[in-house]
Design a protein around this motif. Structure first.
Motif, PDB file in Angstrom:
ATOM      1  N   GLY A  66       0.919  -1.099   0.343  1.00 40.26           N
ATOM      2  CA  GLY A  66       0.388  -0.022  -0.154  1.00 40.26           C
ATOM      3  C   GLY A  66       0.479   0.981  -0.081  1.00 40.26           C
ATOM      4  N   ARG A  67       2.250   1.427  -0.251  1.00 41.15           N
ATOM      5  CA  ARG A  67       2.600   2.108  -0.106  1.00 41.15           C
ATOM      6  C   ARG A  67       2.779   2.774  -1.482  1.00 41.15           C
ATOM      7  NH1 ARG A  67       4.751   6.901  -0.666  1.00 41.15           N
ATOM      8  NH2 ARG A  67       7.117   6.640   0.530  1.00 41.15           N
ATOM      9  N   TRP A  68       2.504   2.859  -3.107  1.00 42.80           N
ATOM     10  CA  TRP A  68       2.540   3.215  -3.955  1.00 42.80           C
ATOM     11  C   TRP A  68       1.398   3.004  -4.430  1.00 42.80           C
ATOM     12  CZ3 TRP A  68       7.600   2.203  -6.381  1.00 42.80           C
ATOM     13  CH2 TRP A  68       8.419   2.949  -6.106  1.00 42.80           C
ATOM     14  N   SER A  69       0.421   3.607  -5.455  1.00 41.02           N
ATOM     15  CA  SER A  69      -0.518   3.592  -6.057  1.00 41.02           C
ATOM     16  C   SER A  69      -0.155   2.634  -7.679  1.00 41.02           C
ATOM     17  CB  SER A  69      -1.306   4.406  -6.412  1.00 41.02           C
ATOM     18  OG  SER A  69      -2.275   4.969  -5.619  1.00 41.02           O
ATOM     19  N   THR A  70      -0.785   1.990  -7.699  1.00 46.49           N
ATOM     20  CA  THR A  70      -0.627   0.997  -9.000  1.00 46.49           C
ATOM     21  C   THR A  70      -0.574   1.925 -10.185  1.00 46.49           C
ATOM     22  OG1 THR A  70      -2.612  -0.828  -8.709  1.00 46.49           O
ATOM     23  CG2 THR A  70      -1.340  -0.714 -10.398  1.00 46.49           C
ATOM     24  N   ALA A  71      -0.883   2.462 -10.954  1.00 45.48           N
ATOM     25  CA  ALA A  71      -1.307   3.582 -12.035  1.00 45.48           C
ATOM     26  C   ALA A  71       0.602   4.206 -11.954  1.00 45.48           C
ATOM     27  CB  ALA A  71      -2.581   4.724 -11.888  1.00 45.48           C
ATOM     28  N   PRO A  72       0.974   5.168 -10.781  1.00 40.75           N
ATOM     29  CA  PRO A  72       1.653   5.885 -10.242  1.00 40.75           C
ATOM     30  C   PRO A  72       3.312   5.035 -10.879  1.00 40.75           C
ATOM     31  CG  PRO A  72       0.373   7.122  -9.222  1.00 40.75           C
ATOM     32  CD  PRO A  72      -0.390   5.396  -9.758  1.00 40.75           C
ATOM     33  N   TRP A  73       3.247   3.920 -10.515  1.00 44.70           N
ATOM     34  CA  TRP A  73       4.997   3.117 -10.253  1.00 44.70           C
ATOM     35  C   TRP A  73       4.185   2.793 -11.550  1.00 44.70           C
ATOM     36  CZ3 TRP A  73       3.389  -2.306 -10.433  1.00 44.70           C
ATOM     37  CH2 TRP A  73       4.634  -3.427 -10.292  1.00 44.70           C
ATOM     38  N   LEU A  74       3.656   2.278 -12.429  1.00 42.53           N
ATOM     39  CA  LEU A  74       3.861   2.036 -13.681  1.00 42.53           C
ATOM     40  C   LEU A  74       4.583   3.399 -14.424  1.00 42.53           C
ATOM     41  CD1 LEU A  74       0.629  -0.580 -14.169  1.00 42.53           C
ATOM     42  CD2 LEU A  74       3.053  -1.169 -13.661  1.00 42.53           C
ATOM     43  N   ALA A  75       3.466   3.937 -14.600  1.00 45.78           N
ATOM     44  CA  ALA A  75       4.062   5.714 -14.860  1.00 45.78           C
ATOM     45  C   ALA A  75       5.866   5.551 -15.302  1.00 45.78           C
ATOM     46  CB  ALA A  75       2.869   6.493 -14.810  1.00 45.78           C
ATOM     47  N   SER A  76       5.946   5.927 -13.500  1.00 48.38           N
ATOM     48  CA  SER A  76       7.230   6.045 -13.350  1.00 48.38           C
ATOM     49  C   SER A  76       8.397   4.346 -14.230  1.00 48.38           C
ATOM     50  CB  SER A  76       7.912   5.516 -11.742  1.00 48.38           C
ATOM     51  OG  SER A  76       8.840   5.890 -11.394  1.00 48.38           O
ATOM     52  N   LEU A  77       7.846   3.331 -14.361  1.00 49.91           N
ATOM     53  CA  LEU A  77       8.645   2.410 -14.466  1.00 49.91           C
ATOM     54  C   LEU A  77       8.763   2.405 -16.450  1.00 49.91           C
ATOM     55  CD1 LEU A  77       9.804  -0.949 -14.525  1.00 49.91           C
ATOM     56  CD2 LEU A  77       7.717  -1.528 -14.898  1.00 49.91           C
ATOM     57  N   LEU A  78       7.593   3.254 -16.622  1.00 53.73           N
ATOM     58  CA  LEU A  78       7.821   3.265 -18.396  1.00 53.73           C
ATOM     59  C   LEU A  78       8.663   4.654 -18.432  1.00 53.73           C
ATOM     60  CD1 LEU A  78       4.531   2.577 -18.933  1.00 53.73           C
ATOM     61  CD2 LEU A  78       6.033   0.879 -19.517  1.00 53.73           C
ATOM     62  N   LEU A  79       8.378   6.019 -17.754  1.00 51.64           N
ATOM     63  CA  LEU A  79       9.256   6.528 -18.242  1.00 51.64           C
ATOM     64  C   LEU A  79      10.592   6.507 -17.713  1.00 51.64           C
ATOM     65  CD1 LEU A  79       9.839   9.714 -18.645  1.00 51.64           C
ATOM     66  CD2 LEU A  79       8.983  10.147 -16.509  1.00 51.64           C
ATOM     67  N   SER A  80      10.838   6.401 -16.992  1.00 50.36           N
ATOM     68  CA  SER A  80      12.698   5.640 -16.877  1.00 50.36           C
ATOM     69  C   SER A  80      13.059   4.706 -17.261  1.00 50.36           C
ATOM     70  CB  SER A  80      12.385   5.356 -15.179  1.00 50.36           C
ATOM     71  OG  SER A  80      12.168   3.710 -15.133  1.00 50.36           O
ATOM     72  N   CYS A  81      12.491   4.053 -17.812  1.00 48.48           N
ATOM     73  CA  CYS A  81      13.736   2.979 -18.876  1.00 48.48           C
ATOM     74  C   CYS A  81      13.246   3.402 -20.710  1.00 48.48           C
ATOM     75  CB  CYS A  81      12.559   1.298 -18.779  1.00 48.48           C
ATOM     76  SG  CYS A  81      12.939   0.661 -17.762  1.00 48.48           S
ATOM     77  N   THR A  82      12.861   4.499 -20.210  1.00 48.18           N
ATOM     78  CA  THR A  82      12.221   5.165 -21.967  1.00 48.18           C
ATOM     79  C   THR A  82      13.571   6.414 -21.695  1.00 48.18           C
ATOM     80  OG1 THR A  82       9.847   5.014 -22.678  1.00 48.18           O
ATOM     81  CG2 THR A  82      10.475   6.526 -23.481  1.00 48.18           C
ATOM     82  N   LEU A  83      13.211   6.874 -20.568  1.00 49.43           N
ATOM     83  CA  LEU A  83      14.397   8.141 -20.592  1.00 49.43           C
ATOM     84  C   LEU A  83      15.784   7.514 -20.581  1.00 49.43           C
ATOM     85  CD1 LEU A  83      13.228  10.289 -17.470  1.00 49.43           C
ATOM     86  CD2 LEU A  83      13.493  11.016 -20.488  1.00 49.43           C
TER      87      LEU A  83
END
Length: 169
Positions: A66-83
């Motif tokens: 319950g530390r993170w919500s799913t959508a922001p976590w997934l967006a962070s994963l995609l953004l960091s890998c893309t960057l």
């Protein structure tokens, strides 16, 4: 520091250490299993694995408690890998003297970004399905392009760039 913040910091340190450990895993234990999780060569694309797999595992844990919500976590994963791709390319192109230091700094910054973004991104859970599809697609690309890399400079071993071919930089 709250307990969940300690868990976040611990997960970030474990993910960074796992990524560093994965960097040489294929050289040490070459097999079909390790090639999907560890870089096979020094291409920028292969280094996406260092961000993807450790963050995927720690993110699953942090969303599970319950530390993170799913959508922001997934967006962070995609953004960091893309960057990783354009920023790594710029480091390789413009830092001619010591690119290893530049890539290590980039890796550290992207790890910190991965763990900071989920608390900063105002994404509702309605985005979870689309972002999940993006993560599944990225995972599929990692697997497919490990088996058969594309003939593009992002998939070439950049440490051999001056030896065998010219990059279009």
């Amino acid at each position: 520091m709250r307990g969940t913040d300690r868990k976040l910091l611990l997960c970030m340190m474990l993910a960074a250490a796992a990524g560093i450990g994965l960097h040489g895993a294929f050289d040490r234990w070459p097999s079909i299993v390790t090639e999907f999780f560890a870089p096979v060569n020094e291409s920028l694309w292969e280094h996406v694995k260092l961000l993807f797999w450790p963050y995927l595992l720690t993110g699953l844990y942090l969303t599970g408690i319950g530390r993170w919500s799913t959508a922001p976590w997934l967006a962070s994963l995609l953004l960091s890998c893309t960057l990783m791709l354009p920023l790594g390319w710029m480091i390789h192109k413009y830092m001619t003297a010591n690119t290893i230091i530049g890539h290590l700094i980039l890796y550290g910054l992207l790890i910190v970004l991965q763990y900071a973004l989920p608390d900063l991104l105002p994404l509702g859970e309605r985005w979870t399905g689309l972002l999940s599809a993006g993560v599944i697609l990225l995972c599929g690309m990692i697997i497919c392009w490990t088996i058969q890399p594309l003939n593009h400079p992002l998939f070439h071993d950049l440490s051999l760039a001056d030896t065998f071919f010219r990059l279009p930089c």
